[in-house]
Design a protein around this motif. Structure first.
Motif, PDB file in Angstrom:
ATOM      1  N   SER A 207       3.911  -2.849 -10.125  1.00 15.92           N
ATOM      2  CA  SER A 207       4.547  -3.112  -8.838  1.00 15.92           C
ATOM      3  C   SER A 207       5.651  -4.129  -9.069  1.00 15.92           C
ATOM      4  CB  SER A 207       3.535  -3.656  -7.821  1.00 15.92           C
ATOM      5  OG  SER A 207       2.962  -4.867  -8.303  1.00 15.92           O
ATOM      6  N   LEU A 208       6.512  -4.297  -8.086  1.00 17.39           N
ATOM      7  CA  LEU A 208       7.575  -5.289  -8.215  1.00 17.39           C
ATOM      8  C   LEU A 208       7.049  -6.711  -8.160  1.00 17.39           C
ATOM      9  CD1 LEU A 208      10.285  -3.591  -5.978  1.00 17.39           C
ATOM     10  CD2 LEU A 208      10.281  -3.762  -8.479  1.00 17.39           C
ATOM     11  N   ARG A 209       5.812  -6.892  -7.673  1.00 11.40           N
ATOM     12  CA  ARG A 209       5.227  -8.227  -7.684  1.00 11.40           C
ATOM     13  C   ARG A 209       4.536  -8.527  -9.001  1.00 11.40           C
ATOM     14  NH1 ARG A 209      -0.072  -6.788  -6.127  1.00 11.40           N
ATOM     15  NH2 ARG A 209      -0.092  -4.877  -4.876  1.00 11.40           N
ATOM     16  N   ALA A 210       4.224  -7.509  -9.796  1.00  9.15           N
ATOM     17  CA  ALA A 210       3.529  -7.712 -11.067  1.00  9.15           C
ATOM     18  C   ALA A 210       4.433  -7.554 -12.278  1.00  9.15           C
ATOM     19  CB  ALA A 210       2.358  -6.731 -11.182  1.00  9.15           C
ATOM     20  N   VAL A 211       5.639  -7.014 -12.079  1.00  7.96           N
ATOM     21  CA  VAL A 211       6.576  -6.749 -13.170  1.00  7.96           C
ATOM     22  C   VAL A 211       7.982  -7.024 -12.656  1.00  7.96           C
ATOM     23  CG1 VAL A 211       7.375  -5.056 -14.856  1.00  7.96           C
ATOM     24  CG2 VAL A 211       5.050  -4.878 -13.956  1.00  7.96           C
ATOM     25  N   THR A 212       8.801  -7.682 -13.427  1.00  3.85           N
ATOM     26  CA  THR A 212      10.183  -7.903 -13.015  1.00  3.85           C
ATOM     27  C   THR A 212      11.011  -6.657 -13.329  1.00  3.85           C
ATOM     28  OG1 THR A 212      10.932  -8.801 -15.142  1.00  3.85           O
ATOM     29  CG2 THR A 212       9.956 -10.355 -13.560  1.00  3.85           C
ATOM     30  N   HIS A 229       5.592   5.815 -12.715  1.00  4.04           N
ATOM     31  CA  HIS A 229       4.946   5.581 -11.417  1.00  4.04           C
ATOM     32  C   HIS A 229       4.922   4.088 -11.124  1.00  4.04           C
ATOM     33  CE1 HIS A 229       2.590   9.571 -10.821  1.00  4.04           C
ATOM     34  NE2 HIS A 229       3.637   9.784 -11.612  1.00  4.04           N
ATOM     35  N   ILE A 230       5.061   3.733  -9.844  1.00  8.01           N
ATOM     36  CA  ILE A 230       5.030   2.337  -9.434  1.00  8.01           C
ATOM     37  C   ILE A 230       4.507   2.225  -8.008  1.00  8.01           C
ATOM     38  CG2 ILE A 230       7.454   2.403  -8.662  1.00  8.01           C
ATOM     39  CD1 ILE A 230       7.674  -0.559  -9.617  1.00  8.01           C
ATOM     40  N   HIS A 231       3.607   1.240  -7.768  1.00  6.79           N
ATOM     41  CA  HIS A 231       3.218   0.892  -6.395  1.00  6.79           C
ATOM     42  C   HIS A 231       4.410   0.218  -5.711  1.00  6.79           C
ATOM     43  CE1 HIS A 231      -1.084   0.316  -8.101  1.00  6.79           C
ATOM     44  NE2 HIS A 231      -1.173   1.341  -7.268  1.00  6.79           N
ATOM     45  N   VAL A 232       4.671   0.577  -4.468  1.00  7.98           N
ATOM     46  CA  VAL A 232       5.760  -0.098  -3.762  1.00  7.98           C
ATOM     47  C   VAL A 232       5.539  -0.039  -2.256  1.00  7.98           C
ATOM     48  CG1 VAL A 232       7.252   1.966  -3.717  1.00  7.98           C
ATOM     49  CG2 VAL A 232       8.291  -0.320  -3.618  1.00  7.98           C
ATOM     50  N   ALA A 233       5.764  -1.179  -1.601  1.00  6.79           N
ATOM     51  CA  ALA A 233       5.754  -1.276  -0.128  1.00  6.79           C
ATOM     52  C   ALA A 233       4.455  -0.755   0.480  1.00  6.79           C
ATOM     53  CB  ALA A 233       6.952  -0.536   0.464  1.00  6.79           C
ATOM     54  N   GLU A 234       3.323  -1.113  -0.134  1.00  8.77           N
ATOM     55  CA  GLU A 234       2.032  -0.657   0.393  1.00  8.77           C
ATOM     56  C   GLU A 234       1.597  -1.484   1.598  1.00  8.77           C
ATOM     57  OE1 GLU A 234      -2.614   0.073  -1.024  1.00  8.77           O
ATOM     58  OE2 GLU A 234      -1.139  -0.700  -2.456  1.00  8.77           O
ATOM     59  N   GLN A 235       1.877  -2.801   1.567  1.00  4.10           N
ATOM     60  CA  GLN A 235       1.415  -3.686   2.643  1.00  4.10           C
ATOM     61  C   GLN A 235       2.587  -4.468   3.229  1.00  4.10           C
ATOM     62  OE1 GLN A 235       0.219  -4.641  -0.652  1.00  4.10           O
ATOM     63  NE2 GLN A 235      -1.163  -2.893  -0.644  1.00  4.10           N
ATOM     64  N   THR A 236       2.456  -4.852   4.490  1.00  3.15           N
ATOM     65  CA  THR A 236       3.535  -5.618   5.129  1.00  3.15           C
ATOM     66  C   THR A 236       3.712  -6.987   4.469  1.00  3.15           C
ATOM     67  OG1 THR A 236       1.980  -6.390   6.828  1.00  3.15           O
ATOM     68  CG2 THR A 236       3.316  -4.446   7.347  1.00  3.15           C
ATOM     69  N   GLU A 252      14.226  -0.830  -1.086  1.00  4.37           N
ATOM     70  CA  GLU A 252      15.654  -1.112  -1.219  1.00  4.37           C
ATOM     71  C   GLU A 252      15.937  -1.781  -2.564  1.00  4.37           C
ATOM     72  OE1 GLU A 252      19.034  -3.778   1.156  1.00  4.37           O
ATOM     73  OE2 GLU A 252      16.878  -4.151   1.458  1.00  4.37           O
ATOM     74  N   TYR A 253      15.147  -2.786  -2.908  1.00  6.45           N
ATOM     75  CA  TYR A 253      15.334  -3.524  -4.160  1.00  6.45           C
ATOM     76  C   TYR A 253      15.119  -2.606  -5.364  1.00  6.45           C
ATOM     77  CZ  TYR A 253      14.693  -7.304  -7.576  1.00  6.45           C
ATOM     78  OH  TYR A 253      14.788  -8.131  -8.664  1.00  6.45           O
ATOM     79  N   LEU A 254      14.083  -1.778  -5.303  1.00  7.23           N
ATOM     80  CA  LEU A 254      13.794  -0.844  -6.391  1.00  7.23           C
ATOM     81  C   LEU A 254      14.959   0.111  -6.621  1.00  7.23           C
ATOM     82  CD1 LEU A 254      11.564   0.337  -8.341  1.00  7.23           C
ATOM     83  CD2 LEU A 254      10.999   1.902  -6.476  1.00  7.23           C
ATOM     84  N   LEU A 258      17.104  -0.108 -10.304  1.00  4.18           N
ATOM     85  CA  LEU A 258      16.596   0.724 -11.396  1.00  4.18           C
ATOM     86  C   LEU A 258      17.044   2.171 -11.226  1.00  4.18           C
ATOM     87  CD1 LEU A 258      13.090  -0.919 -11.475  1.00  4.18           C
ATOM     88  CD2 LEU A 258      14.668  -0.882 -13.418  1.00  4.18           C
ATOM     89  N   PRO A 259      17.079   2.942 -12.310  1.00  9.60           N
ATOM     90  CA  PRO A 259      17.564   4.332 -12.268  1.00  9.60           C
ATOM     91  C   PRO A 259      16.500   5.306 -11.752  1.00  9.60           C
ATOM     92  CG  PRO A 259      16.958   3.780 -14.511  1.00  9.60           C
ATOM     93  CD  PRO A 259      16.779   2.518 -13.707  1.00  9.60           C
ATOM     94  N   VAL A 260      16.127   5.149 -10.497  1.00  5.84           N
ATOM     95  CA  VAL A 260      15.070   5.984  -9.916  1.00  5.84           C
ATOM     96  C   VAL A 260      15.598   7.404  -9.741  1.00  5.84           C
ATOM     97  CG1 VAL A 260      13.577   6.313  -7.917  1.00  5.84           C
ATOM     98  CG2 VAL A 260      14.041   3.995  -8.772  1.00  5.84           C
ATOM     99  N   ASP A 261      14.851   8.366 -10.287  1.00  6.54           N
ATOM    100  CA  ASP A 261      15.244   9.770 -10.190  1.00  6.54           C
ATOM    101  C   ASP A 261      13.992  10.626 -10.078  1.00  6.54           C
ATOM    102  OD1 ASP A 261      14.175   9.837 -12.766  1.00  6.54           O
ATOM    103  OD2 ASP A 261      16.125   9.977 -13.760  1.00  6.54           O
ATOM    104  N   ASP A 262      14.119  11.918 -10.417  1.00 10.69           N
ATOM    105  CA  ASP A 262      12.997  12.825 -10.181  1.00 10.69           C
ATOM    106  C   ASP A 262      11.846  12.651 -11.159  1.00 10.69           C
ATOM    107  OD1 ASP A 262      14.152  13.925 -12.455  1.00 10.69           O
ATOM    108  OD2 ASP A 262      14.658  15.834 -11.525  1.00 10.69           O
ATOM    109  N   ARG A 263      11.944  11.738 -12.117  1.00 12.27           N
ATOM    110  CA  ARG A 263      10.812  11.412 -12.985  1.00 12.27           C
ATOM    111  C   ARG A 263       9.908  10.372 -12.345  1.00 12.27           C
ATOM    112  NH1 ARG A 263      13.149   8.577 -17.508  1.00 12.27           N
ATOM    113  NH2 ARG A 263      11.028   8.478 -18.302  1.00 12.27           N
TER     114      ARG A 263
END
Length: 451
Positions: A207-212, A229-236, A252-254, A258-263
């Motif tokens: 997740s973005l809280r566990a990895v920069t 795969h990454i956990h993101v925006a699960e909780q308020t 938004e930050y992700l 980062l190069p987020v695509d279909d992988r």
């Protein structure tokens, strides 16, 4: 090998009297409809493709129901997490293998034929690596191979306890790696995968809280062409913390960083603005939705109508395994939308069948997210057949085209009669072929862990 189905949901729709040709590796090489069965092995009256379960933490199956006692204050994901940290302290590699085997068998009985294991329980109870740094990952591979479920192993990189690289908490000690340690773990995990014929590997920055984002950039080459795969925006609270630290919301930050695509697969992505929702859809990534776990943890409800309207792709997972049910995950996905909109048949096109639409979309999205050849019943895809019981009360008397609706909205795993993976039957009459042995080993492991 040849197999015959009275009715089958192919990639291009329903067909009758279907013969599947399957090669020696378990891949469909040809399909003929309106055919005579000849000497083909009979599958059943109604056959649908196997489903990918794209998000799993196998060890959590053994703590299902242990966090249902109300605390002194408002309970949430964060209080549940403390229960989880306490539970995992005593789990051994043998325990994890026994638990994972149960999870795999229950998935197969429900109609899932491919597992995406988001695996972060790496070290011993003191936080020290095992002699083989992928010892625990190897136990997941062994359980998947023994039960015959296909596997995409997603070793988790977990380095920090909060946004901005905060130190990890004591309860996270079994998860933590630096980049060099994670590279060694990935190398060893790859060797374990050679023992499973239908397995591949990806990576999972937790997740973005566990990895920069800088660390994610460094580990991305370890995925090669595999999924990310990454956990993101699960909780308020996660969203609020991300905004306080970075000035941007997690999705938004992700997408900006980062190069987020279909992988990629964004797990949960529950709390997004309309612009984030549409941007995630445009990226080509899959949203990994786990409605039963998200409901159990009180996470919230994904904005599926907006996401699907933007041509977003999704798959389903059973995550914490509070319950393992293919029908129930899709049912709750739709029912959550009905409750918020106070209307019906939300997640399908006008005139379409809701359960059928959800099922097909999740099959395709799950195949993409796990990088596995399980995108429906068509040549080049694995011969994963789920045979429905047309005599089940929720299916009886219906035409084949309406049976998925009956299964999703009125049934459960008891609607699944047989399951084949790569052309081999692994569930017969609703029971995994090794159910007795698997459950005995599970009960023994849990007794030892509690002792």
């Amino acid at each position: 090998m040849e197999f015959f189905a009275g009715n089958a949901l192919l990639a291009n729709g329903w067909a009758r009297d279907v013969v599947f040709k399957v090669d020696a590796s378990g891949v469909i090489s040809g399909i003929t409809a309106d055919a005579s069965p000849g000497e083909a092995q009979r599958l059943g009256h109604v056959v649908v493709p196997g489903m990918a379960n794209l998000h799993s933490h196998a060890f959590q199956r053994a703590m299902a129901g242990l966090a249902e006692q109300r605390g002194d204050n408002a309970d949430s994901f964060w209080t549940w997490r403390q229960t989880m940290y306490g539970f995992l302290d005593r789990l051994t590699p043998d325990d994890v293998e026994a638990i994972a085997a149960l999870v795999c068998s229950e998935m197969l009985e429900a109609g899932f034929t491919t597992l995406g294991e988001f695996h972060y329980l790496h070290h011993d109870p003191h936080g020290r690596p095992y002699d083989d740094s992928a010892e625990m990952a190897g136990r997941i591979v062994a359980a998947a191979a023994a039960t015959s479920i296909s596997l995409t192993l997603l070793p988790v990189f977990y380095a920090h306890g909060g946004f901005g690289g905060l130190p990890p908490a004591p309860g996270q000690r079994r998860f933590i790696n630096d980049i060099n340690g994670f590279a060694r773990l990935m190398e060893s995990a790859g060797r374990h995968l050679t023992h499973h014929p239908n397995a591949r590997i990806g990576i999972a920055p937790h997740s973005l809280r566990a990895v920069t984002v800088e660390e994610i950039g460094e580990i991305l080459p370890l995925a090669a062409d595999g999924p990310v795969h990454i956990h993101v925006a699960e909780q308020t609270a996660e969203v609020d913390d991300c905004v306080a630290w970075s000035g941007r919301r997690p999705v938004e930050y992700l997408l900006d960083s980062l190069p987020v695509d279909d992988r990629w697969c964004a797990i949960h992505a529950t709390h997004m603005t309309p612009s984030e929702t549409e941007a995630l859809a445009r990226s080509g990534a899959v949203a990994g939705l786990c409605p039963e776990t998200e409901a159990n943890l009180g996470d919230g409800i994904f904005d599926a109508p907006r996401y699907l309207a933007a041509s977003g792709r999704f798959g389903i997972g059973s995550d914490s395994h509070i319950h393992i049910g293919l029908a129930e995950e899709l049912r709750l996905l739709e029912y959550g939308q009905r409750l918020t909109s106070r209307s019906r048949n939300i997640l399908c096109a006008p005139g379409a069948a809701t359960g059928d639409s959800l099922f097909r979309a999740a099959v395709s999205g799950g195949a993409q997210a796990l990088g596995q050849p399980v995108d429906g019943l068509k040549p080049g895809q694995r011969a994963d057949f789920v045979v429905l019981d047309e005599t089940h009360p929720s299916l009886a008397g219906r035409p084949p085209e309406r049976m998925i609706d009956g299964w999703i909205f009125a049934g459960d795993k008891s609607c699944v009669r047989d399951v084949h993976v790569a052309g081999r039957r692994v569930v017969a009459e609703g029971r995994h072929i090794a159910r007795g042995r698997i459950r005995t080993a599970y009960a023994k492991a849990l007794g030892a862990a509690a002792g």
